[in-house]
Design a protein around this motif. Structure first.
Motif, PDB file in Angstrom:
ATOM      1  N   TRP A  13       0.839  -1.208   0.000  1.00  0.00           N
ATOM      2  CA  TRP A  13       0.000   0.000   0.000  1.00  0.00           C
ATOM      3  C   TRP A  13       0.870   1.252   0.000  1.00  0.00           C
ATOM      4  N   ARG A  14       1.875   1.278   0.858  1.00  0.00           N
ATOM      5  CA  ARG A  14       2.777   2.427   0.955  1.00  0.00           C
ATOM      6  C   ARG A  14       3.504   2.660  -0.370  1.00  0.00           C
ATOM      7  N   PHE A  15       4.024   1.596  -0.944  1.00  0.00           N
ATOM      8  CA  PHE A  15       4.742   1.677  -2.217  1.00  0.00           C
ATOM      9  C   PHE A  15       3.851   2.233  -3.319  1.00  0.00           C
ATOM     10  N   LEU A  16       2.665   1.659  -3.486  1.00  0.00           N
ATOM     11  CA  LEU A  16       1.752   2.089  -4.547  1.00  0.00           C
ATOM     12  C   LEU A  16       1.267   3.514  -4.306  1.00  0.00           C
ATOM     13  N   TYR A  17       0.876   3.808  -3.048  1.00  0.00           N
ATOM     14  CA  TYR A  17       0.298   5.129  -2.787  1.00  0.00           C
ATOM     15  C   TYR A  17       1.331   6.236  -2.987  1.00  0.00           C
ATOM     16  N   ARG A  18       2.536   6.032  -2.471  1.00  0.00           N
ATOM     17  CA  ARG A  18       3.566   7.072  -2.612  1.00  0.00           C
ATOM     18  C   ARG A  18       3.974   7.253  -4.074  1.00  0.00           C
ATOM     19  N   TRP A  19       4.075   6.179  -4.808  1.00  0.00           N
ATOM     20  CA  TRP A  19       4.369   6.257  -6.243  1.00  0.00           C
ATOM     21  C   TRP A  19       3.279   7.046  -6.956  1.00  0.00           C
ATOM     22  N   MET A  20       2.019   6.667  -6.726  1.00  0.00           N
ATOM     23  CA  MET A  20       0.902   7.306  -7.412  1.00  0.00           C
ATOM     24  C   MET A  20       0.722   8.758  -6.982  1.00  0.00           C
ATOM     25  N   LYS A  21       1.011   9.051  -5.727  1.00  0.00           N
ATOM     26  CA  LYS A  21       0.909  10.438  -5.263  1.00  0.00           C
ATOM     27  C   LYS A  21       1.947  11.307  -5.982  1.00  0.00           C
TER      28      LYS A  21
ATOM     29  N   PRO B 101      -5.723   8.589  -4.963  1.00  0.00           N
ATOM     30  CA  PRO B 101      -6.915   9.192  -4.346  1.00  0.00           C
ATOM     31  C   PRO B 101      -6.533   9.918  -3.060  1.00  0.00           C
ATOM     32  N   ASP B 102      -7.217  11.015  -2.774  1.00  0.00           N
ATOM     33  CA  ASP B 102      -6.986  11.761  -1.532  1.00  0.00           C
ATOM     34  C   ASP B 102      -7.548  10.946  -0.368  1.00  0.00           C
ATOM     35  N   ILE B 103      -6.702  10.588   0.592  1.00  0.00           N
ATOM     36  CA  ILE B 103      -7.163   9.798   1.735  1.00  0.00           C
ATOM     37  C   ILE B 103      -7.321  10.666   2.983  1.00  0.00           C
TER      38      ILE B 103
ATOM     39  N   VAL C 121     -12.294   7.532  -6.232  1.00  0.00           N
ATOM     40  CA  VAL C 121     -12.052   8.548  -5.201  1.00  0.00           C
ATOM     41  C   VAL C 121     -12.784   8.188  -3.917  1.00  0.00           C
ATOM     42  N   LEU C 122     -12.420   8.870  -2.836  1.00  0.00           N
ATOM     43  CA  LEU C 122     -13.053   8.659  -1.541  1.00  0.00           C
ATOM     44  C   LEU C 122     -13.925   9.854  -1.181  1.00  0.00           C
ATOM     45  N   ILE C 123     -15.090   9.566  -0.652  1.00  0.00           N
ATOM     46  CA  ILE C 123     -16.012  10.615  -0.228  1.00  0.00           C
ATOM     47  C   ILE C 123     -16.456  10.351   1.210  1.00  0.00           C
ATOM     48  N   CYS C 124     -17.005  11.383   1.843  1.00  0.00           N
ATOM     49  CA  CYS C 124     -17.473  11.257   3.223  1.00  0.00           C
ATOM     50  C   CYS C 124     -18.887  10.689   3.253  1.00  0.00           C
TER      51      CYS C 124
ATOM     52  N   LYS D  59      -7.243  -2.035  -5.470  1.00  0.00           N
ATOM     53  CA  LYS D  59      -7.885  -0.811  -5.943  1.00  0.00           C
ATOM     54  C   LYS D  59      -6.850   0.153  -6.514  1.00  0.00           C
ATOM     55  N   LEU D  60      -5.736   0.321  -5.814  1.00  0.00           N
ATOM     56  CA  LEU D  60      -4.693   1.231  -6.299  1.00  0.00           C
ATOM     57  C   LEU D  60      -4.100   0.734  -7.616  1.00  0.00           C
ATOM     58  N   LYS D  61      -3.921  -0.566  -7.742  1.00  0.00           N
ATOM     59  CA  LYS D  61      -3.376  -1.119  -8.996  1.00  0.00           C
ATOM     60  C   LYS D  61      -4.331  -0.861 -10.155  1.00  0.00           C
ATOM     61  N   ASP D  62      -5.630  -0.985  -9.888  1.00  0.00           N
ATOM     62  CA  ASP D  62      -6.622  -0.713 -10.942  1.00  0.00           C
ATOM     63  C   ASP D  62      -6.570   0.762 -11.364  1.00  0.00           C
ATOM     64  N   ILE D  63      -6.475   1.655 -10.379  1.00  0.00           N
ATOM     65  CA  ILE D  63      -6.396   3.090 -10.691  1.00  0.00           C
ATOM     66  C   ILE D  63      -5.127   3.385 -11.485  1.00  0.00           C
ATOM     67  N   LEU D  64      -4.011   2.792 -11.074  1.00  0.00           N
ATOM     68  CA  LEU D  64      -2.741   2.995 -11.772  1.00  0.00           C
ATOM     69  C   LEU D  64      -2.843   2.538 -13.214  1.00  0.00           C
TER      70      LEU D  64
END
Length: 235
Positions: free
Chosen positions: A137-145, A151-153, A172-175, A224-229
């Motif tokens: 998760w950290r690897f994918l999120y930091r790369w994609m960011k 997505p904004d978490i 994306v994430l919503i409240c 989910k992150l892999k799909d977005i990527l």
């Protein structure tokens, strides 16, 4: 293409191939130059001996010569061999999957030092024994960011309010207030863990992970992150 001449380059081996002619071809992610193929003529037949230094995930200094048509490997000075990962089949498979993602998505010859740093950070922490799913998760999120596609978490993508718990709406994430019908919920404890895993420094993450029992469903979130990527390259 680099100018003709000799270079000492820093990088990590992502892929290794042997040709029918006895050459070894390495796909190396270099600092300042991005991923490039390098050839070591006759190395597979012992003409030049590099030992295990040509294996994937080796970090080091690579002495190369750029000819008018090809980048040739002359010597390797190993900096990190990540032995704790290599001797663990599960860790090795995880790390090789990350390397394959880089091969698939990084443009040859295009510098991407920020991604190189994220990859090193993730492998370092995996080598130190942290949970592989959390690190993915950290690897994918930091790369994609870094690439502007994560997505904004922290904030709702609709109203901008700080997220306490979140719901997926597409990519994306919503409240809860902005939630439409459906959408898988991410509970407050899970969301807090995802934020910490992505945002903490290496040193702080090691301390945090030592006293933390995971609550996040990383298999789903990493998928989910892999799909977005993947979709970001199709658009």
């Amino acid at each position: 293409m680099m100018k003709q001449g000799f270079y000492k380059l820093t990088g990590v081996v992502l892929r290794r191939r042997e040709t029918s002619e006895g050459d070894i071809r390495l796909y190396i992610l270099f600092r300042k130059h991005g991923p490039l193929w390098v050839i070591a003529p006759g190395a597979a037949r012992g003409r030049r001996r590099f030992g295990g230094a040509t294996e994937p995930l080796i970090w080091g200094y690579f002495g190369c010569y750029q000819s008018p048509k090809q980048l040739y490997l002359r010597e390797i000075e190993v900096k990190e061999d990540l032995w704790e990962i290599r001797k663990d089949p599960g860790k090795l498979e995880r790390a090789m999957n990350w390397a394959r993602l880089l091969v698939e998505h990084l443009l040859p010859g295009y510098p991407c030092d920020e991604v190189l740093s994220v990859f090193y950070d993730s492998l370092y922490l995996l080598d130190k024994g942290l949970d592989g799913s959390l690190l993915e998760w950290r690897f994918l999120y930091r790369w994609m960011k870094n690439w502007g596609v994560a997505p904004d978490i922290w904030h709702c993508s609709s109203c901008g309010e700080k997220l306490e718990e979140a719901y997926w709406q597409g990519d994306v994430l919503i409240c809860k207030k902005c939630r439409l019908n459906g959408g898988k919920a991410i509970a407050r404890a899970e969301l807090s863990e995802l934020v910490c895993a992505a945002a903490l420094s290496r040193k702080d993450l090691i301390k945090w992970a030592q006293n933390k029992s995971s609550k996040a469903n990383y298999v789903d979130y990493n998928g989910k992150l892999k799909d977005i990527l993947k979709r970001s390259f199709l658009n």
